[in-house]
Write a protein that holds these residues in place. Structure first.
Motif, PDB file in Angstrom:
ATOM      1  N   ARG A   1       0.847  -1.206   0.000  1.00  0.00           N
ATOM      2  CA  ARG A   1       0.000   0.000   0.000  1.00  0.00           C
ATOM      3  C   ARG A   1       0.874   1.244   0.000  1.00  0.00           C
ATOM      4  O   ARG A   1       1.886   1.303   0.681  1.00  0.00           O
ATOM      5  CB  ARG A   1      -0.921   0.003   1.206  1.00  0.00           C
TER       6      ARG A   1
ATOM      7  N   LEU B   1      -4.815   3.467 -14.946  1.00  0.00           N
ATOM      8  CA  LEU B   1      -5.219   4.155 -13.730  1.00  0.00           C
ATOM      9  C   LEU B   1      -4.591   5.534 -13.696  1.00  0.00           C
ATOM     10  O   LEU B   1      -3.410   5.682 -13.986  1.00  0.00           O
ATOM     11  CB  LEU B   1      -4.757   3.336 -12.517  1.00  0.00           C
TER      12      LEU B   1
ATOM     13  N   TYR C   1      -3.348   3.754  -2.577  1.00  0.00           N
ATOM     14  CA  TYR C   1      -3.593   2.680  -3.537  1.00  0.00           C
ATOM     15  C   TYR C   1      -2.854   1.428  -3.076  1.00  0.00           C
ATOM     16  O   TYR C   1      -2.085   1.472  -2.122  1.00  0.00           O
ATOM     17  CB  TYR C   1      -3.086   3.079  -4.932  1.00  0.00           C
TER      18      TYR C   1
ATOM     19  N   TYR D   1      -3.531   8.171 -11.149  1.00  0.00           N
ATOM     20  CA  TYR D   1      -3.330   8.357  -9.724  1.00  0.00           C
ATOM     21  C   TYR D   1      -3.673   9.785  -9.321  1.00  0.00           C
ATOM     22  O   TYR D   1      -3.447  10.724 -10.083  1.00  0.00           O
ATOM     23  CB  TYR D   1      -1.884   8.050  -9.338  1.00  0.00           C
TER      24      TYR D   1
ATOM     25  N   ARG E   1      -4.287  10.186  -2.331  1.00  0.00           N
ATOM     26  CA  ARG E   1      -5.040   8.940  -2.218  1.00  0.00           C
ATOM     27  C   ARG E   1      -4.104   7.771  -1.948  1.00  0.00           C
ATOM     28  O   ARG E   1      -2.941   7.784  -2.320  1.00  0.00           O
ATOM     29  CB  ARG E   1      -5.830   8.663  -3.490  1.00  0.00           C
TER      30      ARG E   1
END
Length: 99
Positions: A18, A59, A67, A61, A65
């Motif tokens: 993560r 994706l 991910y 980004y 955030r």
């Protein structure tokens, strides 16, 4: 990016990586670019390389955030408490503790 966690999950068969995005453009380059440039995990006590799976989607980004990437954990090579080195291009982040 800021690595927020690397953990062994799914009964030891999966590594959960993560990260929080601190620069959206760089995150796209390092985390979603060409397969050869994706992050690799090296188990420090054995030298085992854990490589990512190729992406099949696109994706964009966003700053701030969080991910995740999911890696296979072949043969339980990574265990909680182990140290891994994260290789991002020419950068090596050593001694990241696995949860």
């Amino acid at each position: 990016i800021h690595i927020s966690m690397i953990a062994v999950t799914a009964g030891g068969g999966v590594i959960d990586f993560r990260f929080q995005v601190t620069d959206a453009d760089k995150a796209t380059d390092y985390m979603h670019g060409a397969y050869e440039d994706l992050p690799v995990l090296i188990v420090e006590d054995t030298g085992t390389w854990i490589t990512p799976r190729p992406h099949t989607h696109h994706l964009n980004y966003e700053y701030g955030r969080t991910y995740y990437h999911i890696y296979r954990n072949p043969g339980g090579a990574v265990k909680p408490g182990a140290f891994v080195t994260v290789v991002l291009g020419d950068l090596r982040l050593q001694h990241v503790v696995v949860r």
